[in-house]
Design a protein around this motif. Structure first.
Motif, PDB file in Angstrom:
ATOM      1  N   GLU A   1      38.990  45.641  45.416  1.00 17.77           N
ATOM      2  CA  GLU A   1      39.719  46.913  45.508  1.00 17.77           C
ATOM      3  C   GLU A   1      39.553  47.747  44.236  1.00 17.77           C
ATOM      4  O   GLU A   1      39.460  48.969  44.295  1.00 17.77           O
ATOM      5  N   LYS A   2      39.519  47.084  43.083  1.00 19.53           N
ATOM      6  CA  LYS A   2      39.412  47.777  41.794  1.00 19.53           C
ATOM      7  C   LYS A   2      37.965  47.941  41.333  1.00 19.53           C
ATOM      8  O   LYS A   2      37.717  48.408  40.225  1.00 19.53           O
ATOM      9  N   LYS A   3      37.019  47.521  42.187  1.00 18.15           N
ATOM     10  CA  LYS A   3      35.586  47.614  41.879  1.00 18.15           C
ATOM     11  C   LYS A   3      35.228  46.859  40.597  1.00 18.15           C
ATOM     12  O   LYS A   3      34.446  47.331  39.765  1.00 18.15           O
ATOM     13  N   LEU A   4      35.802  45.675  40.458  1.00 15.24           N
ATOM     14  CA  LEU A   4      35.507  44.790  39.334  1.00 15.24           C
ATOM     15  C   LEU A   4      34.563  43.693  39.800  1.00 15.24           C
ATOM     16  O   LEU A   4      34.522  43.355  40.981  1.00 15.24           O
ATOM     17  N   SER A   5      33.844  43.118  38.890  1.00 11.35           N
ATOM     18  CA  SER A   5      32.888  42.065  39.213  1.00 11.35           C
ATOM     19  C   SER A   5      33.591  40.860  39.838  1.00 11.35           C
ATOM     20  O   SER A   5      34.647  40.440  39.376  1.00 11.35           O
ATOM     21  N   THR A   6      32.983  40.318  40.880  1.00 12.03           N
ATOM     22  CA  THR A   6      33.464  39.063  41.464  1.00 12.03           C
ATOM     23  C   THR A   6      32.560  37.907  41.037  1.00 12.03           C
ATOM     24  O   THR A   6      32.734  36.783  41.508  1.00 12.03           O
ATOM     25  N   SER A   7      31.632  38.174  40.141  1.00 14.50           N
ATOM     26  CA  SER A   7      30.711  37.114  39.720  1.00 14.50           C
ATOM     27  C   SER A   7      30.763  36.812  38.218  1.00 14.50           C
ATOM     28  O   SER A   7      30.186  35.830  37.780  1.00 14.50           O
ATOM     29  N   GLU A   8      31.436  37.628  37.448  1.00 14.76           N
ATOM     30  CA  GLU A   8      31.483  37.423  35.991  1.00 14.76           C
ATOM     31  C   GLU A   8      32.898  37.055  35.540  1.00 14.76           C
ATOM     32  O   GLU A   8      33.392  37.560  34.541  1.00 14.76           O
ATOM     33  N   ILE A   9      33.520  36.155  36.256  1.00 17.57           N
ATOM     34  CA  ILE A   9      34.909  35.776  35.998  1.00 17.57           C
ATOM     35  C   ILE A   9      34.956  34.735  34.887  1.00 17.57           C
ATOM     36  O   ILE A   9      34.199  33.775  34.887  1.00 17.57           O
ATOM     37  N   LYS A  10      35.862  34.955  33.950  1.00 19.36           N
ATOM     38  CA  LYS A  10      36.112  34.004  32.870  1.00 19.36           C
ATOM     39  C   LYS A  10      37.624  33.913  32.691  1.00 19.36           C
ATOM     40  O   LYS A  10      38.299  34.939  32.642  1.00 19.36           O
ATOM     41  N   VAL A  11      38.124  32.691  32.585  1.00 20.89           N
ATOM     42  CA  VAL A  11      39.569  32.486  32.490  1.00 20.89           C
ATOM     43  C   VAL A  11      39.894  31.638  31.266  1.00 20.89           C
ATOM     44  O   VAL A  11      39.305  30.579  31.060  1.00 20.89           O
ATOM     45  N   SER A  12      40.822  32.116  30.476  1.00 19.43           N
ATOM     46  CA  SER A  12      41.380  31.347  29.362  1.00 19.43           C
ATOM     47  C   SER A  12      42.662  30.687  29.849  1.00 19.43           C
ATOM     48  O   SER A  12      43.244  31.107  30.847  1.00 19.43           O
ATOM     49  N   VAL A  13      43.109  29.686  29.121  1.00 19.39           N
ATOM     50  CA  VAL A  13      44.378  29.036  29.447  1.00 19.39           C
ATOM     51  C   VAL A  13      45.207  28.944  28.177  1.00 19.39           C
ATOM     52  O   VAL A  13      44.692  28.590  27.111  1.00 19.39           O
ATOM     53  N   ILE A  14      46.472  29.273  28.308  1.00 14.78           N
ATOM     54  CA  ILE A  14      47.418  29.175  27.206  1.00 14.78           C
ATOM     55  C   ILE A  14      48.439  28.101  27.580  1.00 14.78           C
ATOM     56  O   ILE A  14      48.997  28.131  28.673  1.00 14.78           O
ATOM     57  N   ILE A  15      48.644  27.167  26.681  1.00 18.92           N
ATOM     58  CA  ILE A  15      49.640  26.122  26.880  1.00 18.92           C
ATOM     59  C   ILE A  15      50.743  26.400  25.875  1.00 18.92           C
ATOM     60  O   ILE A  15      50.490  26.479  24.666  1.00 18.92           O
TER      61      ILE A  15
END
Length: 166
Positions: A135-149
């Protein structure tokens, strides 16, 4: 989080697993996050989630994480933690992503925290996240996720402040 710490803001103690942890997890477990032909987003989400959950952390990352818990005096057997995800492209001028990625509260014990980390990473590929990206025309293939504990707090009240509505 780091900026808040530098400003001496009252923020629960935290550990961050940057996107390099995410990328190396994908490489070590040879995860292909590409959707299959004609695969709907819900089926995709379930498939990717199973793959992430069954994957294993690289040993060097597990060692670094255990050391970070020691350095912060986090007693994994006695304390509760929030395991939170943060996407590399969330909260930009074009998109907010609020509620798109997962958070797991009241996590205790190593096995639960590691599982929550993997589920946070997988949430970057959830159906709601992928649809939002489209919907926002963002990449669906360049996803990177950080995690905060973060060390869990037990507040009387809590809230959130939005400073921008893309």
């Amino acid at each position: 989080m780091r900026k808040l710490d530098e400003l001496n803001a009252c923020v629960p103690e935290w550990i961050c697993l940057g996107t390099s942890f995410f990328q190396e997890f994908i490489l070590k477990n040879t995860i292909d996050t590409s959707p299959l032909p004609n695969e709907d987003w819900t089926t995709y989400e379930n498939r990717i989630s199973e793959i992430f959950v069954s994957g294993s952390l690289p040993q060097e990352h597990e060692d670094l994480l255990r050391q970070a818990f020691k350095d912060h005096h986090f007693d994994i057997e006695q304390m509760w933690f929030a395991v939170r995800s943060s996407g590399n492209d969330e909260d930009s001028q074009q998109a907010s992503f609020a509620g798109q990625l997962s958070t797991y509260l009241f996590q205790k014990y190593w096995i639960d925290i590691v599982l929550s980390i993997k589920k946070c990473w997988a949430s970057g590929f959830s159906a709601r996240s992928m649809i939002y990206r489209q919907e926002k025309k963002l990449s669906t293939s360049e996803i990177k996720v950080s995690v905060i504990i973060q060390k869990m707090l037990f507040p009387q009240a809590a809230g959130i402040c939005f400073t921008r509505n893309p």
